[in-house]
Design a protein around this motif. Structure first.
Motif, mmCIF file in Angstrom:
data_model
loop_
_atom_site.group_PDB
_atom_site.id
_atom_site.type_symbol
_atom_site.label_atom_id
_atom_site.label_comp_id
_atom_site.label_asym_id
_atom_site.label_seq_id
_atom_site.Cartn_x
_atom_site.Cartn_y
_atom_site.Cartn_z
ATOM 1 N N GLU A 34 0.825 -1.207 0.000
ATOM 2 C CA GLU A 34 0.000 0.000 0.000
ATOM 3 C C GLU A 34 0.863 1.262 0.000
ATOM 4 O OE1 GLU A 34 -3.353 0.276 -0.275
ATOM 5 O OE2 GLU A 34 -3.228 -1.857 -0.676
ATOM 6 N N ALA A 35 1.976 1.220 0.744
ATOM 7 C CA ALA A 35 2.850 2.395 0.830
ATOM 8 C C ALA A 35 3.482 2.711 -0.525
ATOM 9 C CB ALA A 35 3.931 2.169 1.885
ATOM 10 N N SER A 92 1.154 -5.970 -9.071
ATOM 11 C CA SER A 92 0.958 -5.815 -10.522
ATOM 12 C C SER A 92 -0.394 -5.166 -10.806
ATOM 13 C CB SER A 92 1.049 -7.182 -11.203
ATOM 14 O OG SER A 92 0.791 -7.073 -12.588
ATOM 15 N N ILE A 93 -1.427 -5.611 -10.077
ATOM 16 C CA ILE A 93 -2.758 -5.016 -10.263
ATOM 17 C C ILE A 93 -2.750 -3.553 -9.846
ATOM 18 C CG2 ILE A 93 -5.140 -5.069 -9.420
ATOM 19 C CD1 ILE A 93 -4.859 -8.129 -9.221
ATOM 20 N N ALA A 94 -2.059 -3.260 -8.728
ATOM 21 C CA ALA A 94 -1.988 -1.875 -8.251
ATOM 22 C C ALA A 94 -1.284 -0.986 -9.276
ATOM 23 C CB ALA A 94 -1.257 -1.821 -6.907
ATOM 24 N N ARG A 95 -0.175 -1.518 -9.851
ATOM 25 C CA ARG A 95 0.524 -0.737 -10.881
ATOM 26 C C ARG A 95 -0.361 -0.531 -12.104
ATOM 27 N NH1 ARG A 95 4.987 -3.925 -9.177
ATOM 28 N NH2 ARG A 95 4.610 -5.418 -10.855
ATOM 29 N N SER A 96 -1.109 -1.585 -12.489
ATOM 30 C CA SER A 96 -2.016 -1.463 -13.643
ATOM 31 C C SER A 96 -3.080 -0.406 -13.376
ATOM 32 C CB SER A 96 -2.671 -2.809 -13.928
ATOM 33 O OG SER A 96 -1.706 -3.799 -14.257
ATOM 34 N N GLN A 115 -2.775 2.128 -11.350
ATOM 35 C CA GLN A 115 -2.117 3.432 -11.365
ATOM 36 C C GLN A 115 -1.891 3.912 -12.790
ATOM 37 O OE1 GLN A 115 1.554 3.473 -9.209
ATOM 38 N NE2 GLN A 115 1.768 5.685 -9.273
ATOM 39 N N ILE A 116 -1.417 2.982 -13.667
ATOM 40 C CA ILE A 116 -1.202 3.348 -15.066
ATOM 41 C C ILE A 116 -2.522 3.733 -15.735
ATOM 42 C CG2 ILE A 116 -0.509 2.452 -17.324
ATOM 43 C CD1 ILE A 116 1.561 0.710 -15.831
ATOM 44 N N ALA A 117 -3.587 2.961 -15.415
ATOM 45 C CA ALA A 117 -4.901 3.265 -15.999
ATOM 46 C C ALA A 117 -5.376 4.639 -15.544
ATOM 47 C CB ALA A 117 -5.911 2.189 -15.600
ATOM 48 N N ALA A 118 -5.157 4.954 -14.251
ATOM 49 C CA ALA A 118 -5.571 6.260 -13.735
ATOM 50 C C ALA A 118 -4.795 7.382 -14.413
ATOM 51 C CB ALA A 118 -5.363 6.311 -12.216
ATOM 52 N N GLU A 119 -3.467 7.179 -14.587
ATOM 53 C CA GLU A 119 -2.653 8.194 -15.258
ATOM 54 C C GLU A 119 -3.081 8.361 -16.711
ATOM 55 O OE1 GLU A 119 1.302 6.832 -14.746
ATOM 56 O OE2 GLU A 119 1.440 7.426 -12.621
ATOM 57 N N THR A 120 -3.374 7.224 -17.385
ATOM 58 C CA THR A 120 -3.830 7.287 -18.779
ATOM 59 C C THR A 120 -5.159 8.028 -18.889
ATOM 60 O OG1 THR A 120 -2.740 5.163 -19.222
ATOM 61 C CG2 THR A 120 -4.382 5.912 -20.820
ATOM 62 N N ASP A 121 -6.062 7.731 -17.946
ATOM 63 C CA ASP A 121 -7.357 8.405 -17.937
ATOM 64 C C ASP A 121 -7.189 9.905 -17.714
ATOM 65 O OD1 ASP A 121 -10.373 8.196 -17.792
ATOM 66 O OD2 ASP A 121 -9.968 9.103 -15.842
ATOM 67 N N GLU A 122 -6.255 10.273 -16.817
ATOM 68 C CA GLU A 122 -5.998 11.691 -16.553
ATOM 69 C C GLU A 122 -5.452 12.386 -17.792
ATOM 70 O OE1 GLU A 122 -3.416 14.461 -13.417
ATOM 71 O OE2 GLU A 122 -3.458 12.282 -13.221
#
Length: 217
Positions: A59-60, A132-136, A138-145
């Motif tokens: 989480e950190a 891996s899911i958390a990174r995915s 995060q990447i999805a959130a950045e892509t959406d942004e």
């Protein structure tokens, strides 16, 4: 601040550490088989604490950068506490095992160690999957942004183009009116020229008539 999940796991870890310390304080009053059972219970609780610590670390790692340092500092402190308790329990367990049935105990310890190893391997695999899911995510959130920013920028460009088009339409309308005005002015100039020419011809005719009348009549 930290995520709700991190805080929830931290509460669970504190509860486990509190239980471990309570059991650790009672170790000195145990002997023989009773002490061995108490040591096993503490070791199992230490494994739970280690698993919780790994979840907190996951989480950190996905927390915002400005909070990540604070959370990692907490993790290091908990890790130090767990290692200190583990060393203390091992010392107590070693002192309580002298003169006991080492064969039976070692056999049970090997089985426990094997089970713990399998449990840790399974948990580590789950941790890697979670990371891996958390990174995915995060990447999805950045892509959406980024996509949202691009859409906003395109919207602004569209508004600019529409305003430019309106200005061009207005300019074309003004040019059309200007052409009409220029044509009207040109017609008036031609009309004035024709009128002036007619006036000159009339004056010449009158002048010629006067000259004829004066000299020839």
């Amino acid at each position: 601040m930290s995520s709700e999940k991190f805080e929830s796991i931290e509460d669970d870890l504190r509860s486990v550490l509190k239980d471990i310390k309570s059991k650790e304080e009672k170790l000195t009053g145990y002997t023989g088989e009773e002490k061995k059972n108490a040591v096993r219970q503490i070791e199992r609780r230490l494994e739970e604490a280690a698993l919780l610590l790994q979840e907190m670390e996951t989480e950190a790692k996905v927390a915002p950068v400005n909070y990540r340092t604070h959370l990692m500092g907490k993790l290091r402190q908990y890790q130090s506490d767990i290692e200190q308790i583990s060393r203390s329990v091992k010392r107590e367990g070693a002192s309580g095992l002298r003169g006991a049935d080492n064969y039976g105990f070692n056999r049970e310890e090997k089985l426990d160690a094997s089970n713990r190893g399998k449990l840790l391997q399974g948990h580590q695999s789950l941790q890697r999957t979670s990371e891996s899911i958390a990174r995915s995510h995060q990447i999805a959130a950045e892509t959406d942004e980024i996509a949202t920013e691009i859409i906003d920028e395109l919207g602004q460009q569209r508004e600019t183009l529409l305003r430019t088009k309106d200005k061009l339409v207005e300019t074309d309308s003004n040019l059309s009116r200007s052409r009409v005005i220029l044509k009207t002015m040109a017609r008036r100039v031609m009309t004035n020229k024709l009128i002036l020419a007619v006036i000159i011809l009339v004056e010449l005719a009158i002048l010629g008539g006067l000259v004829y009348w004066k000299f020839f009549s």
